[in-house]
Design a protein around this motif. Sequence first.
Motif, PDB file in Angstrom:
ATOM      1  N   ASP A 140       0.991  -1.120  -0.121  1.00  0.00           N
ATOM      2  CA  ASP A 140      -0.022   0.014  -0.056  1.00  0.00           C
ATOM      3  C   ASP A 140       0.777   1.209   0.007  1.00  0.00           C
ATOM      4  O   ASP A 140       1.704   1.463   0.997  1.00  0.00           O
ATOM      5  CB  ASP A 140      -0.896  -0.037   1.353  1.00  0.00           C
ATOM      6  CG  ASP A 140      -1.816   1.130   1.250  1.00  0.00           C
ATOM      7  OD1 ASP A 140      -2.010   1.866   0.209  1.00  0.00           O
ATOM      8  OD2 ASP A 140      -2.497   1.267   2.224  1.00  0.00           O
ATOM      9  N   TYR A 142      -0.036   4.418  -0.101  1.00  0.00           N
ATOM     10  CA  TYR A 142      -0.897   5.566   0.188  1.00  0.00           C
ATOM     11  C   TYR A 142       0.010   6.465   1.255  1.00  0.00           C
ATOM     12  O   TYR A 142      -0.072   7.722   1.051  1.00  0.00           O
ATOM     13  CB  TYR A 142      -2.277   5.280   0.927  1.00  0.00           C
ATOM     14  CG  TYR A 142      -3.142   6.445   1.282  1.00  0.00           C
ATOM     15  CD1 TYR A 142      -3.772   6.973   0.330  1.00  0.00           C
ATOM     16  CD2 TYR A 142      -2.997   7.023   2.578  1.00  0.00           C
ATOM     17  CE1 TYR A 142      -4.543   8.111   0.601  1.00  0.00           C
ATOM     18  CE2 TYR A 142      -3.792   7.736   2.936  1.00  0.00           C
ATOM     19  CZ  TYR A 142      -4.491   8.574   2.103  1.00  0.00           C
ATOM     20  OH  TYR A 142      -5.404   9.535   2.199  1.00  0.00           O
ATOM     21  N   HIS A 143       0.398   5.647   2.465  1.00  0.00           N
ATOM     22  CA  HIS A 143       1.143   6.512   3.574  1.00  0.00           C
ATOM     23  C   HIS A 143       2.430   6.990   2.886  1.00  0.00           C
ATOM     24  O   HIS A 143       3.023   8.057   3.372  1.00  0.00           O
ATOM     25  CB  HIS A 143       1.188   5.615   4.793  1.00  0.00           C
ATOM     26  CG  HIS A 143      -0.069   5.521   5.217  1.00  0.00           C
ATOM     27  ND1 HIS A 143      -0.814   6.201   6.002  1.00  0.00           N
ATOM     28  CD2 HIS A 143      -0.840   4.058   5.440  1.00  0.00           C
ATOM     29  CE1 HIS A 143      -2.023   5.793   6.558  1.00  0.00           C
ATOM     30  NE2 HIS A 143      -1.909   4.665   6.131  1.00  0.00           N
ATOM     31  N   GLU A 144       3.148   6.070   2.166  1.00  0.00           N
ATOM     32  CA  GLU A 144       4.513   6.731   1.488  1.00  0.00           C
ATOM     33  C   GLU A 144       4.270   7.781   0.615  1.00  0.00           C
ATOM     34  O   GLU A 144       5.115   8.853   0.853  1.00  0.00           O
ATOM     35  CB  GLU A 144       5.010   5.472   0.706  1.00  0.00           C
ATOM     36  CG  GLU A 144       6.262   5.843   0.141  1.00  0.00           C
ATOM     37  CD  GLU A 144       6.890   4.386  -0.614  1.00  0.00           C
ATOM     38  OE1 GLU A 144       7.464   4.803  -1.646  1.00  0.00           O
ATOM     39  OE2 GLU A 144       6.513   3.385  -0.196  1.00  0.00           O
ATOM     40  N   TYR A 146       1.726  10.201   0.718  1.00  0.00           N
ATOM     41  CA  TYR A 146       1.367  11.519   1.430  1.00  0.00           C
ATOM     42  C   TYR A 146       1.985  11.376   2.767  1.00  0.00           C
ATOM     43  O   TYR A 146       1.677  12.396   3.621  1.00  0.00           O
ATOM     44  CB  TYR A 146      -0.191  11.044   1.705  1.00  0.00           C
ATOM     45  CG  TYR A 146      -1.002  11.275   0.461  1.00  0.00           C
ATOM     46  CD1 TYR A 146      -1.176  12.617  -0.056  1.00  0.00           C
ATOM     47  CD2 TYR A 146      -1.565  10.140  -0.440  1.00  0.00           C
ATOM     48  CE1 TYR A 146      -2.013  12.870  -1.299  1.00  0.00           C
ATOM     49  CE2 TYR A 146      -2.202  10.469  -1.385  1.00  0.00           C
ATOM     50  CZ  TYR A 146      -2.600  11.764  -1.845  1.00  0.00           C
ATOM     51  OH  TYR A 146      -3.460  11.849  -3.142  1.00  0.00           O
ATOM     52  N   SER A 147       2.985  10.984   2.970  1.00  0.00           N
ATOM     53  CA  SER A 147       3.649  11.075   4.396  1.00  0.00           C
ATOM     54  C   SER A 147       4.057  12.440   4.721  1.00  0.00           C
ATOM     55  O   SER A 147       4.013  12.940   5.781  1.00  0.00           O
ATOM     56  CB  SER A 147       5.056  10.245   4.580  1.00  0.00           C
ATOM     57  OG  SER A 147       5.857  10.662   3.701  1.00  0.00           O
ATOM     58  N   MET A 150       0.834  14.577   5.983  1.00  0.00           N
ATOM     59  CA  MET A 150       0.049  14.025   7.398  1.00  0.00           C
ATOM     60  C   MET A 150       0.416  14.671   8.506  1.00  0.00           C
ATOM     61  O   MET A 150       1.646  15.186   8.518  1.00  0.00           O
ATOM     62  CB  MET A 150       0.390  12.537   7.335  1.00  0.00           C
ATOM     63  CG  MET A 150      -0.292  11.767   6.301  1.00  0.00           C
ATOM     64  SD  MET A 150      -0.014  10.009   6.629  1.00  0.00           S
ATOM     65  CE  MET A 150      -0.535   9.144   5.185  1.00  0.00           C
ATOM     66  N   ASP A 152       0.973  14.637  12.582  1.00  0.00           N
ATOM     67  CA  ASP A 152       1.234  13.734  13.631  1.00  0.00           C
ATOM     68  C   ASP A 152       0.072  13.875  14.574  1.00  0.00           C
ATOM     69  O   ASP A 152      -0.125  14.935  15.216  1.00  0.00           O
ATOM     70  CB  ASP A 152       2.767  14.030  14.146  1.00  0.00           C
ATOM     71  CG  ASP A 152       2.784  12.872  15.463  1.00  0.00           C
ATOM     72  OD1 ASP A 152       2.020  11.741  15.592  1.00  0.00           O
ATOM     73  OD2 ASP A 152       3.893  13.093  15.935  1.00  0.00           O
TER      74      ASP A 152
END
Length: 176
Positions: A140, A142-144, A146-147, A150, A152
């Motif tokens: 996945d 996604y997090h990579e 949009y990191s 994001m 915290d």
Amino acid sequence: MRLTHGMILVAVLALSACSRPQGDLQLRDLRNFGAGPDEFSVLPAKPLEMPADLASLPTPTPGETNLTDQNPRADAVAALGGRPAALAAPGIAASDSALVQHVARNGVSSDIRMTLAAEDDAFQRNRSRFTKFRLFRDVDRYHEVYSSEMTDPYAELRQFRRLGVATPSAPPPERR
């Protein structure tokens, strides 16, 4: 030496060919790719109830909702302590008009959704230049991608607590 490199390349290609198809683990893609029914689009009806007075029943209107239709949005609003009847009211509630005026004080763009979609598409293309080649399709990204965008949540929670804002409890952060 070339034979070893060639065998490694063949092994990597054979391993990548064994991966699952693209649609298997796409948790964020809820489209129905099969020919069968979409079980997420079917809502069960509420149970039938006999009213105390039959004259109080609404007049049937074809194509409109009836008393046994589910309304997940209204149910969620009621569960959170809101007024489900406010969903049916057209326009902006009087209690929210000051908030809407304040937010719109610098103008409102009518094509904001299209603008954001185009900007997000350009952002994803720019960020995914180096992640297009994948040996394993089940990763996945996604997090990579949009990191950098994001927030915290635990840093925000600590900041609000330092300022004395009443905050809800939160589970401990995951250890990596």
